[in-house]
Design a protein around this motif. Structure first.
Motif, PDB file in Angstrom:
ATOM      1  N   ILE A 751       0.834  -1.211   0.000  1.00 36.72           N
ATOM      2  CA  ILE A 751       0.000   0.000   0.000  1.00 36.72           C
ATOM      3  C   ILE A 751       0.861   1.249   0.000  1.00 36.72           C
ATOM      4  N   SER A 752       2.110   1.088   0.428  1.00 40.68           N
ATOM      5  CA  SER A 752       2.952   2.289   0.521  1.00 40.68           C
ATOM      6  C   SER A 752       3.242   2.871  -0.863  1.00 40.68           C
ATOM      7  N   HIS A 754       1.014   3.379  -2.970  1.00 41.47           N
ATOM      8  CA  HIS A 754      -0.114   4.252  -3.286  1.00 41.47           C
ATOM      9  C   HIS A 754      -0.262   5.384  -2.288  1.00 41.47           C
ATOM     10  N   GLN A 755       0.510   5.319  -1.231  1.00 41.51           N
ATOM     11  CA  GLN A 755       0.384   6.358  -0.218  1.00 41.51           C
ATOM     12  C   GLN A 755       1.222   7.577  -0.581  1.00 41.51           C
ATOM     13  N   VAL A 756       0.842   8.676  -0.012  1.00 42.43           N
ATOM     14  CA  VAL A 756       1.633   9.891  -0.175  1.00 42.43           C
ATOM     15  C   VAL A 756       2.789   9.819   0.810  1.00 42.43           C
ATOM     16  N   ASN A 757       3.982  10.089   0.332  1.00 46.82           N
ATOM     17  CA  ASN A 757       5.093   9.998   1.272  1.00 46.82           C
ATOM     18  C   ASN A 757       5.841  11.305   1.487  1.00 46.82           C
ATOM     19  N   SER A 758       5.328  12.370   0.931  1.00 47.67           N
ATOM     20  CA  SER A 758       5.920  13.665   1.280  1.00 47.67           C
ATOM     21  C   SER A 758       4.799  14.684   1.366  1.00 47.67           C
ATOM     22  N   LEU A 759       4.925  15.573   2.293  1.00 49.85           N
ATOM     23  CA  LEU A 759       3.847  16.527   2.503  1.00 49.85           C
ATOM     24  C   LEU A 759       3.805  17.538   1.365  1.00 49.85           C
ATOM     25  N   PHE A 761       2.894  21.147  -0.481  1.00 54.93           N
ATOM     26  CA  PHE A 761       3.445  22.429  -0.051  1.00 54.93           C
ATOM     27  C   PHE A 761       2.845  23.096   1.189  1.00 54.93           C
ATOM     28  N   HIS A 766       1.348  16.105   9.258  1.00 51.04           N
ATOM     29  CA  HIS A 766       0.582  15.024   8.634  1.00 51.04           C
ATOM     30  C   HIS A 766      -0.901  15.141   8.927  1.00 51.04           C
ATOM     31  N   PHE A 769      -2.791  17.367   6.593  1.00 50.63           N
ATOM     32  CA  PHE A 769      -2.963  16.805   5.261  1.00 50.63           C
ATOM     33  C   PHE A 769      -3.972  15.665   5.271  1.00 50.63           C
ATOM     34  N   GLU A 770      -3.825  14.814   6.265  1.00 49.91           N
ATOM     35  CA  GLU A 770      -4.710  13.655   6.321  1.00 49.91           C
ATOM     36  C   GLU A 770      -6.154  14.073   6.526  1.00 49.91           C
ATOM     37  N   ILE A 773      -7.772  15.154   3.248  1.00 55.45           N
ATOM     38  CA  ILE A 773      -8.141  14.132   2.260  1.00 55.45           C
ATOM     39  C   ILE A 773      -8.989  13.028   2.884  1.00 55.45           C
TER      40      ILE A 773
ATOM     41  N   GLU B 489      -3.895  -4.613  -3.958  1.00 56.48           N
ATOM     42  CA  GLU B 489      -2.858  -4.072  -3.059  1.00 56.48           C
ATOM     43  C   GLU B 489      -3.462  -3.167  -2.002  1.00 56.48           C
ATOM     44  N   LEU B 498      -4.907   4.198   3.508  1.00 61.45           N
ATOM     45  CA  LEU B 498      -4.520   4.784   2.226  1.00 61.45           C
ATOM     46  C   LEU B 498      -4.454   6.310   2.300  1.00 61.45           C
ATOM     47  N   GLY B 499      -5.266   6.866   3.147  1.00 55.94           N
ATOM     48  CA  GLY B 499      -5.294   8.312   3.269  1.00 55.94           C
ATOM     49  C   GLY B 499      -4.263   8.868   4.217  1.00 55.94           C
ATOM     50  N   GLN B 500      -3.395   8.018   4.691  1.00 48.76           N
ATOM     51  CA  GLN B 500      -2.378   8.494   5.626  1.00 48.76           C
ATOM     52  C   GLN B 500      -1.048   8.642   4.921  1.00 48.76           C
ATOM     53  N   VAL B 501      -0.251   9.507   5.477  1.00 45.47           N
ATOM     54  CA  VAL B 501       1.075   9.704   4.903  1.00 45.47           C
ATOM     55  C   VAL B 501       1.963   8.526   5.298  1.00 45.47           C
ATOM     56  N   ASP B 502       2.697   8.044   4.340  1.00 42.45           N
ATOM     57  CA  ASP B 502       3.571   6.903   4.583  1.00 42.45           C
ATOM     58  C   ASP B 502       4.761   7.374   5.414  1.00 42.45           C
ATOM     59  N   PHE B 506       8.548   8.600   4.388  1.00 49.39           N
ATOM     60  CA  PHE B 506       8.741  10.023   4.658  1.00 49.39           C
ATOM     61  C   PHE B 506      10.020  10.236   5.459  1.00 49.39           C
TER      62      PHE B 506
END
Lengths: 833, 594
Positions: A751-752, A754-759, A761, A766, A769-770, A773, B489, B498-502, B506
């Motif tokens: 799943i990582s 598909h995840q966002v890994n940087s914030l 702008f 976190h 942002f979370e 969305i 997946e 899924l809506g959380q920042v990895d 990070f």
């Protein structure tokens, strides 16, 4: 040098031709020399004058002059280097004079008065110009030389920039607004979409039938409202009235008012700064007189205001009496006293001072004095309280000076004391107290705050006391075992103590249980052996201990359908705590017996439905002494009270199919040994997983380095300690508090992707942002209206419409909107939603 | 006119004890009313108030512009403002909490947060409003006084209800081909029966129309509809087969052998199977690819169910554990020890909150699957072999040949079933029909369709699963569903993940960045005391200043922690109070308490 000599030659030749010398002397001082060369020349021989002068003289005979000029030019051209003609410096008229008639005094300096002379005669010249010119005549200042081209250009640029920037900044707001707007619709001047108000729709309607037309013509002719609640045209016009011009006028008015005010301020300031005593004296006197006059008038017309005025005067008198002003006790007065012996003036001044004092402290006797006397009488009575009160008012910010700090019952004593204090002076008159009360009402906010603060402080104190007590409690309990049917277990640091205490505790528990046995309605056969088992000696082996602990739990569970009491008791021994503390027990034959006994228990259960129907919550007795439970306990999980369900229809067929016979047999065997290997296996599994997740200690010691090495030699402990690297412990497992659960700590890498890994702008953390969305956007979860709002495009353009750049009118319009209708617009918009 | 209308305004609002403040235009209005009554009043009086009225009207117009509440007709809105929405309904549609405002935010962030807050609030409100449009109510069964609902027989119910409902209670006598497993399609229209001895039948059960009937001449372990009623999967003795609704064999999947139970994950188009060889396999039916094959290493697997909320597969094992699986991980996500004997059946409710298990130890347990906490534990005299949960949370449990239905097993302790019914032979398969108050039971003698009032969800989502859809609609739905297919997946225990920042990535990225830059750009700046003149920058004073700052920081953290502590303490006390209140009943042992 050669050049100079040549010049000399030329000059000499010139002199020959020229005859006039007197004039040279006259003109000489007026001319300023720039050239070093010329000066140099003039120094050499004082009589030689510069060529310019000579030129002036020689202007009379033009022919010669021209020749000479030519010659000069030729000579100067010879030099090559010096291109500049000296002749250029001279007056233009001289050079131009070739074909014109020479006037008298042409070479003279022109005076302004010469030019103005005719002005008096001609009436066409306006008076203003005349005046200006006259002024000009008087001024002796030389005109400043014009700025250089660069400088003047710079200034021009500066000014132009400033102008342009102000022009541009006017757009700033609207641009910002557009940039931040949720949606922009182009072309911009379009009417807003959406439902239009009814009024506007109605106005759009046209009268069609002749009757209607006639009526409307009448109405409009009389400027009457056509539609009921809609404004008359006149009103509408007035609505629209605040145009730019009007605004400008209004602004000008305001400006004028402000200017006047500032003038006045300046004037008064100036007056205040005047040091003259006499001036002030006179002024004050005048003021007083005027005031008295006014007062007299006021007594007749407005007695109430007069009274007020009177009280003001009284107050001033009081102040005067209180102060040491005009009492000849100041520095000035003291100096005067010394001088008074010799100086008549000083004496007089002192006298005057005293007189002033007398005058000021004198009571005013007016027609209203009767009432005043009465008032005074009242005042005298109240006076002490009043004074007191005033003081309190001063100290209102100081909580210590106020009567009641807080109304907390515990602090009553203190407040009572304070009350006594306040009542001392307050006892004289009741009204004062009342006043005080009022004051309190006013100051409630502060008081409540204070009270809150105080209560919190107290609470904290109490809490600390509690905490101090708490550790004592378990000790007491351990001492008075039979009284408190509970074993308190501390985790972590107190482990060794606990282990020591464990021995004596087991019999205690037995003691507790035994008196309870007769009271419980149900049989308790499995419980007794279990207690006996607890008395067994302790051997250090963890697995075994766990097993026994669990076994105990299961034993409990077997009887638990019937006796929740026992369950409640057994619940208090926290298995997870036990695991960590290493409570050590052995499984014995009795244990096995227990297992065998356990089997029939479930079979009996259905035959005998539970008599007690207690809720699952623990008995209040246990609740009191028990500490907070952390998470779920394994025992509780496995031995949770079960409700027996009565089924109206008894199953006639066993749920066995011939095909599954074999399987079921296996199941039966499993059932027979239920609670044995199942639990232990699970615990083993869990421990294994926990161990696997724990970071390994890396030992980097190399034998033989820095010390002797050999077959029987071990590296020293010191060295081993130094080279053993411990990594930080991992974060606590999710299943730490869930004994019957193993949660895999493996990271889900799929799943990582598909995840966002940087914030992105603007987000700072976190959570922000979370949260943005978090809400779904699609049609499946939202209403159509919401979806449309969510997925609104940032820019909307009309197909085929020309998008023109913003015009200045729009700017003005926008400003007007902002100034007039912004608030109401926003309100209505809010209400719509 | 206007004045009268204004007079109406005041009483329309909530009653106030205070009288409305007297206005100068109130008087003329009364006068006018009087005039109306006595039409032949003096002219002079008539004209005088008229002026006042006009003034009042003007004022009213001003108000109009102000709040735009009144209409052209002049009548006031009797129910001003938007309609009220009840709190619990709002709570139902709550997606997230409001964000806390942090001082000194970037304006763009501020705008964004405000906008998203606003949108979510709007979404919540509108969803709550539109909830009103779900008009159907669930059914229920009510016994007479001192009559247990569980004693009411199916015949009684079918006699009492209308004809269409009564026709939903029926028995199919299929004694030849042994105990039957069954499966309802997602819309609840179609029924698939699979007999142990090879008999397969697809029925449109409401019209009782037989779609196909075949015998595969092999033992059948399980049957399952795929995404629509056009295809179904059959786990036969050796392989897994896929047939279409006419009984034509479409595929024989040799990769899936010895399958015992199957589950279909409708939004992922995944067919999950468990086999006797302890393999859990996932087949993507939209592309026909095996997504994952996991060796669970736990022996024969014949207890299976899915969590409809997050598409996690639950497996029950013979050692009393229930394990949770996703196709993305080779090991169990969670392993729960639920029973002391083997687990016989598992069921998870629609919302993914509760899990019900039954085991060989004859217990029935209810778990909160989100926190993995046990909620309730029941003892069933004969143990339950089959469990099924309905859309509205009714639990059916089969013990031998008896089918029992329970209501609310998780919130209130249950002592007796809601309904009970005896079928001819041992129950083999059981499932509640979606959107119908019907429970299908497959047993040794065939199939029984029972009426269970209040079992099905009364309001269906026509875009998701419409029981009344036509072929065309089904085709369209199929396309849409395929387009919205969720990738395997994305199956996780917590669907919001899924809506959380990895965080891990990070942090890794951040570390790399720190390494590249040589400093931490996000780190808090170290305090460097400013240089001060006149000897005030001595080493001592610098140190002191440093310490001051450090102390301030410390104070902040301490304050924060103490506040947290206080909060926790407060919560605890409240909870204790509640518990005391709950358990305030005196027990016999209380007299020994001191």
């Amino acid at each position: 040098m050669a050049k100079v000599s040549k010049k000399k030659v030329s000059r000499k030749s010139v002199r020959k031709s020229s005859t006039v010398t007197e004039k040279i002397a006259e003109v000489k001082p007026d001319v300023v020399y720039d050239d070093g060369d010329d000066e140099f020349l003039s120094k050499e021989d004082g009589n030689i004058s510069s060529e310019e002068e000579e030129e002036e003289e020689d202007g009379k005979d033009g022919k010669d002059e021209r020749k000479r000029q030519k010659l000069l030019e030729a000579i100067s051209a010879l030099g090559g280097k010096r291109q500049k003609k000296l002749g250029e410096r001279s007056e233009a008229a001289v050079l131009m004079s070739e074909f014109t008639v020479n006037a008298e005094g042409e070479g003279d300096k022109i005076d302004l008065s010469d030019l103005i002379g005719s002005m008096e005669k001609t009436s066409a010249v306006p008076a203003k110009t005349k005046k200006q010119l006259k002024n000009l005549q008087h001024t002796n200042k030389t005109i400043e030389c014009p700025l250089s081209k660069q400088e003047s250009e710079r200034i021009q640029r500066d000014v132009a920039f400033r102008k342009a920037s102000t022009e541009v900044t006017r757009w700033k707001d609207i641009i910002k607004q557009n940039q931040r707007a949720e949606q922009l619709v182009f072309p911009l001047d379009k009417e807003p979409t959406g439902p239009r108000p009814m009024e506007r729709m109605v106005t759009g309607w046209k009268a069609q039938t002749p009757l209607e037309q006639e009526i409307f013509a009448l109405l409009s002719a009389n400027k009457q409202p056509i539609n009921d609640p809609i404004l008359t045209p006149a009103e509408e016009a007035s609505m629209r009235a605040m145009s730019l011009e009007e605004a400008k006028i209004r602004r000008a008015e305001l400006q004028k008012a402000r200017a006047l005010q500032s003038y006045y301020e300046a004037k008064t300031r100036r007056e205040r700064k005047i040091k003259s005593k006499k001036y002030h004296k006179v002024q004050n006197k005048a003021k007083r007189k005027e005031f008295l006059k006014k007062f007299e008038e006021m007594v007749k017309t407005d007695p109430a205001a007069a009274l007020e005025e009177l009280s003001k005067i009284e107050l001033a008198r009081m102040q005067e009496r209180m102060s040491l002003k005009h009492q000849n006790s100041g520095k000035w007065a003291k100096s005067k006293v010394i001088m008074a012996k010799y100086d008549e003036g000083a004496r007089k001044a002192m006298q005057q001072q005293l007189e002033v004092n007398k005058e000021l402290t004198q009571k005013l006797v007016t027609s209203l004095n009767k009432e005043e006397e009465e008032e005074e009488a009242v005042d005298e009575e109240v006076l002490p309280d009043f004074v007191n009160d005033a003081e309190q008012r001063l100290d209102s910010s100081n909580p210590w000076m106020r009567g009641k700090l807080s109304e907390d019952p515990a602090e009553k004593e203190l407040s009572e004391n304070m009350d006594l204090i306040t009542e001392g002076p307050g006892a004289v008159g009741n009204p004062a107290e009342e006043e005080e009360d009022e004051e309190e009402v006013v100051e409630t906010e502060e008081e409540t705050l204070l009270r809150e603060f105080d209560s919190r402080r107290k609470w904290r104190q109490a809490h600390e006391e509690m905490e101090e007590k708490e550790p004592q409690v378990p000790e007491q309990e351990e001492e008075e075992g039979p009284q408190v049917p509970e074993q308190e277990e501390e985790e972590g640091p107190q482990v060794p103590e606990q282990e020591e205490e464990e021995g004596p505790q087991a019999p205690e528990q037995e003691e507790e249980e035994e008196p309870q046995v007769p009271e419980q309605e149900e049989e308790e056969e499995p419980q007794v052996p279990e207690q006996e088992e607890e008395e067994e000696p302790q051997v250090p082996e963890q697995e075994e201990e766990e097993l026994s602990a669990i076994g105990e739990g299961i034993a409990d569970s077997s009887g638990e359908a019937e006796m929740p009491e026992g369950a409640a008791d057994s619940c208090h021994t926290n298995p997870s705590a036990q695991l960590e503390e290493g409570l050590l027990r052995i499984r014995t034959l009795e244990d096995m017996e227990l297992l065998s006994q356990q089997e029939p228990a479930p079979d009996e259960a259905p035959a005998e439905p539970p008599a007690t129907d207690k809720p699952p919550s623990v008995t209040p007795q246990a609740d009191k002494t028990r500490k907070r439970k952390r998470g779920i306990e394994l025992k509780e999980v496995l031995t949770k009270e079960t409700k027996v369900i009565k089924v109206p229809l008894a199953p006639t067929i066993e749920d066995t199919e011939d095909t599954e016979d074999k399987l079921d047999q296996r199941g039966l065997i499993k059932e027979a040994f239920a609670g044995d290997d199942v639990v232990s296996d699970f615990l083993k599994d869990k421990r294994k997983q926990e161990d696997a997740a724990k970071p390994q200690v890396v030992d980097l010691t190399l034998p033989g380095w820095g010390e002797w090495g050999g077959t029987n030699l071990k590296p020293s402990r010191n060295k081993r300690r130094r080279f053993r690297i411990k990594t930080a412990p991992p974060p606590p497992r999710r299943d730490q508090c869930l004994p019957s659960i193993i949660v895999s700590e493996k990271r889900n890498s799929s799943i990582s992707l598909h995840q966002v890994n940087s914030l992105p702008f603007p987000f700072q953390n976190h959570a922000q942002f979370e949260s943005t969305i978090r809400a779904p956007l699609g049609r499946t979860w939202n209403t159509e209206q919401t979806v449309r709002k969510i997925s609104k495009p940032k820019v909307v353009t009309q197909l085929g419409a020309i998008i023109e750049p913003m015009s200045r009118e729009e700017l003005m319009k926008d400003k007007k909107q902002v100034s007039t209708g912004s608030t109401s617009h926003v309100d209505s918009w809010k209400r719509k939603r | 006119m206007a004045a009268t209308s204004e007079a109406v305004v005041n009483p329309a609002h909530v009653e106030k004890t205070k009288k409305a403040p007297a206005r100068y235009w109130d008087e003329p209005q009364e006068g006018k009313d009087e005039n109306k009554v006595g039409k032949d009043g003096e002219q002079t009086e008539e004209t005088l108030p008229q002026k006042h009225v006009e003034k009042a009207k003007k004022r009213k117009n001003d108000e109009d512009r102000g709040d735009a509440k009144k209409f052209i007709s002049g009548k006031p809105d009797p129910f001003p403002g938007p309609a009220h929405i009840s709190k619990d309904r709002m709570q139902k549609f709550k997606r997230r909490d409001k964000t806390k405002k942090i001082p000194r935010q970037h304006y763009k962030l501020k705008d964004m947060m405000a906008r998203s807050d606003e949108v979510s609030e709007m979404a919540q409100k509108q969803a709550a409003r539109i909830d009103l449009l779900l008009p159907e109510d669930a059914g229920f069964l009510e016994g007479d006084e001192d009559e247990d609902t569980c004693t009411i027989s199916q015949e009684d119910i079918s006699d009492a209800v209308d004809i269409t409902s009564a026709s939903k209670y029926f028995d199919l006598k299929l004694s030849q081909f042994g105990p039957y497993r069954l499966d309802y399609s997602r819309t609840g229209r179609h029924l698939l029966l699979g007999g142990r001895r090879g008999h397969i039948a697809c029925i449109d059960w409401q019209t009782k129309q037989l779609m196909c009937e075949i015998n595969v001449m092999e033992s059948i372990n399980d049957v399952k509809w795929l995404h629509s009623e056009a295809m179904y999967a059959v786990a036969q003795k050796k392989w897994l087969y896929i047939y279409d609704s006419n009984g034509i064999e479409l595929h024989c999947i040799r990769k899936f052998n010895d399958v015992l139970r199957m589950q279909f994950l409708p939004y992922h188009f995944l067919l999950a199977t468990v086999s006797a060889t302890s393999f859990l396999q996932y087949l993507d039916v939209s592309v026909g690819k095996e997504v994952a094959a996991i060796n669970t290493k736990t022996g024969r697997l014949d207890v299976m169910c899915q969590n409809p909320q997050n598409a996690i597969v639950h497996l029950g094992h013979s050692n009393g554990t229930v394990t949770l699986w996703s196709p993305n991980q080779k090991e169990a996500l969670v392993k729960m020890l639920c029973h002391q004997g083997a687990v016989r059946s598992v069921a998870v409710d629609k919302t993914g909150t509760y899990m019900v298990t039954s085991g060989m130890d004859k217990k029935l347990k209810v778990y909160d699957i989100r926190a993995f906490k046990p909620l309730k534990s029941y003892f069933l005299p004969a143990g339950a072999s089959c469990l099924s949960l309905s859309q509205r949370g009714l639990l059916s449990a089969a013990t031998g040949d008896i089918v029992q239905v329970y209501r609310d097993v998780w919130s209130t302790p249950v002592t007796k079933p809601y309904m009970a019914h005896r079928v001819q032979r041992t129950v083999w398969g059981m499932q509640f029909c979606p959107f119908e108050d019907v429970l299908g039971v497959g047993h040794g003698e065939g199939f029984t369709s029972m009426l269970i009032p209040g079992a099905g969800e009364p309001n269906f989502d026509g875009l998701d699963s419409n029981p009344y859809r036509s072929v065309k609609q089904r085709q369209e739905w199929e396309v849409k569903a395929l387009l919205e297919k969720i990738h395997p997946e994305l199956i996780t225990l917590d669907p919001t993940e899924l809506g959380q920042v990895d965080q891990a990535t990070f942090q890794q990225k951040h570390q790399d960045r720190v390494q590249a830059l040589g400093f931490d750009p996000l780190a808090k700046e170290k305090f460097i005391p400013r240089y001060k003149k006149k000897g005030r920058s001595s080493a001592g004073s610098i140190e002191r200043r440093k310490r001051q700052v450090a102390n301030e920081d410390l104070r902040e953290t301490v304050q924060q922690s103490s506040e947290d502590k206080m909060k926790i303490e407060k919560e605890r006390k409240e909870r204790e109070k509640k518990e005391v209140l709950l358990s305030s009943k005196k027990s016999a042992l209380d007299r020994f308490k001191k």
